[in-house]
Design a protein around this motif. Structure first.
Motif, PDB file in Angstrom:
ATOM      1  N   TYR A   1     -77.978  32.454  14.169  1.00  0.00           N
ATOM      2  CA  TYR A   1     -79.251  33.037  14.594  1.00  0.00           C
ATOM      3  C   TYR A   1     -79.315  33.359  16.087  1.00  0.00           C
ATOM      4  N   ALA A   2     -78.245  33.141  16.822  1.00  0.00           N
ATOM      5  CA  ALA A   2     -78.254  33.339  18.277  1.00  0.00           C
ATOM      6  C   ALA A   2     -78.695  34.745  18.679  1.00  0.00           C
ATOM      7  N   ASN A   3     -78.247  35.752  17.963  1.00  0.00           N
ATOM      8  CA  ASN A   3     -78.570  37.141  18.302  1.00  0.00           C
ATOM      9  C   ASN A   3     -79.496  37.789  17.281  1.00  0.00           C
ATOM     10  N   TRP A   4     -80.103  36.980  16.426  1.00  0.00           N
ATOM     11  CA  TRP A   4     -80.915  37.469  15.316  1.00  0.00           C
ATOM     12  C   TRP A   4     -82.005  38.425  15.776  1.00  0.00           C
ATOM     13  N   VAL A   5     -82.657  38.158  16.889  1.00  0.00           N
ATOM     14  CA  VAL A   5     -83.775  39.000  17.334  1.00  0.00           C
ATOM     15  C   VAL A   5     -83.341  40.422  17.656  1.00  0.00           C
ATOM     16  N   ASP A   6     -82.036  40.637  17.863  1.00  0.00           N
ATOM     17  CA  ASP A   6     -81.533  41.972  18.205  1.00  0.00           C
ATOM     18  C   ASP A   6     -80.610  42.557  17.133  1.00  0.00           C
ATOM     19  N   GLU A   7     -80.618  41.949  15.944  1.00  0.00           N
ATOM     20  CA  GLU A   7     -79.811  42.464  14.838  1.00  0.00           C
ATOM     21  C   GLU A   7     -80.698  43.187  13.839  1.00  0.00           C
ATOM     22  N   LYS A   8     -80.210  44.283  13.289  1.00  0.00           N
ATOM     23  CA  LYS A   8     -80.964  45.011  12.277  1.00  0.00           C
ATOM     24  C   LYS A   8     -81.032  44.163  11.012  1.00  0.00           C
ATOM     25  N   ILE A   9     -82.251  44.020  10.491  1.00  0.00           N
ATOM     26  CA  ILE A   9     -82.504  43.193   9.322  1.00  0.00           C
ATOM     27  C   ILE A   9     -82.998  44.097   8.197  1.00  0.00           C
ATOM     28  N   PRO A  10     -82.298  44.142   7.070  1.00  0.00           N
ATOM     29  CA  PRO A  10     -82.736  44.995   5.950  1.00  0.00           C
ATOM     30  C   PRO A  10     -84.183  44.731   5.524  1.00  0.00           C
ATOM     31  N   ALA A  11     -84.602  43.478   5.510  1.00  0.00           N
ATOM     32  CA  ALA A  11     -85.967  43.133   5.106  1.00  0.00           C
ATOM     33  C   ALA A  11     -87.019  43.699   6.066  1.00  0.00           C
ATOM     34  N   LEU A  12     -86.584  44.141   7.239  1.00  0.00           N
ATOM     35  CA  LEU A  12     -87.494  44.731   8.228  1.00  0.00           C
ATOM     36  C   LEU A  12     -87.287  46.232   8.329  1.00  0.00           C
ATOM     37  N   GLY A  13     -86.773  46.834   7.256  1.00  0.00           N
ATOM     38  CA  GLY A  13     -86.527  48.280   7.270  1.00  0.00           C
ATOM     39  C   GLY A  13     -85.398  48.660   8.198  1.00  0.00           C
ATOM     40  N   ASN A  14     -84.409  47.779   8.327  1.00  0.00           N
ATOM     41  CA  ASN A  14     -83.254  47.970   9.209  1.00  0.00           C
ATOM     42  C   ASN A  14     -83.640  48.079  10.681  1.00  0.00           C
ATOM     43  N   LYS A  15     -84.756  47.487  11.020  1.00  0.00           N
ATOM     44  CA  LYS A  15     -85.142  47.345  12.425  1.00  0.00           C
ATOM     45  C   LYS A  15     -84.738  45.955  12.879  1.00  0.00           C
ATOM     46  N   THR A  16     -84.588  45.795  14.179  1.00  0.00           N
ATOM     47  CA  THR A  16     -84.381  44.452  14.710  1.00  0.00           C
ATOM     48  C   THR A  16     -85.749  43.774  14.747  1.00  0.00           C
ATOM     49  N   PRO A  17     -85.779  42.452  14.725  1.00  0.00           N
ATOM     50  CA  PRO A  17     -87.073  41.779  14.863  1.00  0.00           C
ATOM     51  C   PRO A  17     -87.795  42.190  16.152  1.00  0.00           C
TER      52      PRO A  17
ATOM     53  N   VAL B   1     -92.129  40.056  10.413  1.00  0.00           N
ATOM     54  CA  VAL B   1     -91.245  39.118  11.120  1.00  0.00           C
ATOM     55  C   VAL B   1     -91.780  37.694  10.977  1.00  0.00           C
ATOM     56  N   THR B   2     -93.080  37.530  11.112  1.00  0.00           N
ATOM     57  CA  THR B   2     -93.696  36.216  10.956  1.00  0.00           C
ATOM     58  C   THR B   2     -93.420  35.660   9.557  1.00  0.00           C
ATOM     59  N   GLU B   3     -93.611  36.491   8.549  1.00  0.00           N
ATOM     60  CA  GLU B   3     -93.368  36.052   7.176  1.00  0.00           C
ATOM     61  C   GLU B   3     -91.892  35.716   6.952  1.00  0.00           C
ATOM     62  N   LEU B   4     -91.011  36.479   7.549  1.00  0.00           N
ATOM     63  CA  LEU B   4     -89.582  36.216   7.407  1.00  0.00           C
ATOM     64  C   LEU B   4     -89.209  34.874   8.054  1.00  0.00           C
ATOM     65  N   LEU B   5     -89.703  34.642   9.264  1.00  0.00           N
ATOM     66  CA  LEU B   5     -89.431  33.364   9.920  1.00  0.00           C
ATOM     67  C   LEU B   5     -90.025  32.197   9.134  1.00  0.00           C
ATOM     68  N   GLU B   6     -91.220  32.388   8.605  1.00  0.00           N
ATOM     69  CA  GLU B   6     -91.829  31.330   7.789  1.00  0.00           C
ATOM     70  C   GLU B   6     -90.996  31.066   6.540  1.00  0.00           C
ATOM     71  N   SER B   7     -90.443  32.115   5.945  1.00  0.00           N
ATOM     72  CA  SER B   7     -89.605  31.912   4.751  1.00  0.00           C
ATOM     73  C   SER B   7     -88.339  31.139   5.109  1.00  0.00           C
ATOM     74  N   TYR B   8     -87.757  31.415   6.282  1.00  0.00           N
ATOM     75  CA  TYR B   8     -86.589  30.657   6.732  1.00  0.00           C
ATOM     76  C   TYR B   8     -86.944  29.175   6.891  1.00  0.00           C
ATOM     77  N   GLU B   9     -88.110  28.920   7.469  1.00  0.00           N
ATOM     78  CA  GLU B   9     -88.531  27.535   7.686  1.00  0.00           C
ATOM     79  C   GLU B   9     -88.793  26.818   6.356  1.00  0.00           C
ATOM     80  N   HIS B  10     -89.367  27.527   5.385  1.00  0.00           N
ATOM     81  CA  HIS B  10     -89.603  26.926   4.078  1.00  0.00           C
ATOM     82  C   HIS B  10     -88.281  26.623   3.375  1.00  0.00           C
ATOM     83  N   LEU B  11     -87.324  27.533   3.466  1.00  0.00           N
ATOM     84  CA  LEU B  11     -86.012  27.287   2.864  1.00  0.00           C
ATOM     85  C   LEU B  11     -85.328  26.095   3.526  1.00  0.00           C
TER      86      LEU B  11
END
Length: 80
Positions: free
Chosen positions: A13-29, A42-52
């Motif tokens: 996750y070190a560079n996650w904020v600047d990586e294109k994420i498919p769940a975000l429409g291929n935008k970076t966070p 982005v908030t929902e995605l981070l919350e899902s990571y925390e729940h997992l």
């Protein structure tokens, strides 16, 4: 083992904020948070990571990985 998992996740996750994420429409966070809809996604995605992560800890034990640095890098508030 817990140290290995935490080190791996930190590296992953070190560079996650600047990586294109498919769940975000291929935008970076960082790009996505520029709009209200993107900020919500982005908030929902981070919350899902925390729940997992909480589920992993519940099922396997150990300490949860702290995603707080991602929230901070993006200037987002957690919905506690």
């Amino acid at each position: 083992m817990a140290t290995i998992v935490h080190d791996y996740l930190r590296t992953h996750y070190a560079n996650w904020v600047d990586e294109k994420i498919p769940a975000l429409g291929n935008k970076t966070p960082r790009q996505a948070i520029r709009s209200a809809k993107g900020r919500q996604a982005v908030t929902e995605l981070l919350e899902s990571y925390e729940h997992l992560e909480a589920r992993r800890v519940r099922d396997q034990g150990g300490q949860p990985f702290d995603f707080g640095f991602l929230w901070e890098q993006l200037g987002l508030q957690r919905n506690l």
